[in-house]
Scaffold this active site. Structure first.
Site, PDB file in Angstrom:
ATOM      1  N   TYR A  73       1.395  -3.846 -11.974  1.00  0.00           N
ATOM      2  CA  TYR A  73       2.052  -5.143 -11.816  1.00  0.00           C
ATOM      3  C   TYR A  73       2.516  -5.703 -13.162  1.00  0.00           C
ATOM      4  CZ  TYR A  73       0.084  -4.959  -7.100  1.00  0.00           C
ATOM      5  OH  TYR A  73      -0.252  -4.585  -5.833  1.00  0.00           O
ATOM      6  N   TYR A 100       0.843  -1.194   0.000  1.00  0.00           N
ATOM      7  CA  TYR A 100       0.000   0.000   0.000  1.00  0.00           C
ATOM      8  C   TYR A 100       0.873   1.235   0.000  1.00  0.00           C
ATOM      9  CZ  TYR A 100      -3.485   3.428   1.458  1.00  0.00           C
ATOM     10  OH  TYR A 100      -4.319   4.525   1.526  1.00  0.00           O
ATOM     11  N   VAL A 101       0.490   2.181  -0.820  1.00  0.00           N
ATOM     12  CA  VAL A 101       1.098   3.512  -0.825  1.00  0.00           C
ATOM     13  C   VAL A 101      -0.047   4.509  -0.706  1.00  0.00           C
ATOM     14  CG1 VAL A 101       2.449   5.187  -2.141  1.00  0.00           C
ATOM     15  CG2 VAL A 101       3.072   2.756  -2.212  1.00  0.00           C
ATOM     16  N   GLY A 114       5.878   2.300  -4.582  1.00  0.00           N
ATOM     17  CA  GLY A 114       5.414   0.932  -4.801  1.00  0.00           C
ATOM     18  C   GLY A 114       6.462   0.095  -5.511  1.00  0.00           C
TER      19      GLY A 114
END
Length: 159
Positions: free
Chosen positions: A131, A86-87, A97
């Site tokens: 991702y 989490y950012v 991240g």
């Protein structure tokens, strides 16, 4: 800057866990307390580990990665399972991240772990896109299974 979490980070990590749950529309499911998190991370036998991303100017935590070791019977090696990444929204786009994931990848490489794995909600397109940009591949043939609550209790009673 990415660093290993300290015990003094527990309140900030706990707050970010709640923020992540709210983003995932599941804040009502968070039961973990700061004390439970403290025990898991810093108790006599830590079961989980965390990295913290700090704001470059203030030094305040703006993100975290909470992980634990898993094991692959196929590779015969441990791996890292990333439970939460989490950012905070105001810090997104600043590379935190990617830096957290890179730090986890270094842990894997340095320790001879062959996998870095995590789940992502299928509706979270910004995360999925991110991702994919770092080379993560979906495991399309696998589905998550979970037993909790009454079903877990019933299974535990089975002989």
């Amino acid at each position: 800057m990415i660093r290993t979490a300290r015990e003094s980070d527990v309140p900030a990590i706990h707050a970010m866990i709640r923020e992540l749950a709210a983003y995932e529309k599941a804040e009502h499911e968070v039961e973990a307390t700061e004390e439970q998190l403290r025990e898991a991370l810093f108790g006599p036998q830590p079961a989980v580990f965390a990295l913290v991303a700090e704001d470059g100017e203030s030094g305040e935590p703006v993100g975290f990665a909470l992980w634990f070791r898993n094991y692959s019977t196929w590779t015969g090696t441990h791996g890292v399972y990333l439970e939460d990444l989490y950012v905070r929204p105001e810090a997104r786009g600043g590379g935190h991240g990617r830096a957290l994931l890179a730090a986890l990848a270094r842990i894997c490489v340095e320790r001879g772990y062959r996998r870095l794995e995590w789940w992502v909600l299928d509706w979270n397109e910004p995360a999925i896109g991110f991702y994919r940009s770092i080379g993560a591949e979906p495991m399309d043939e696998w589905t998550v299974q979970r037993v909790t609550g009454e079903a877990l209790e019933r299974l535990a009673r089975h002989s």
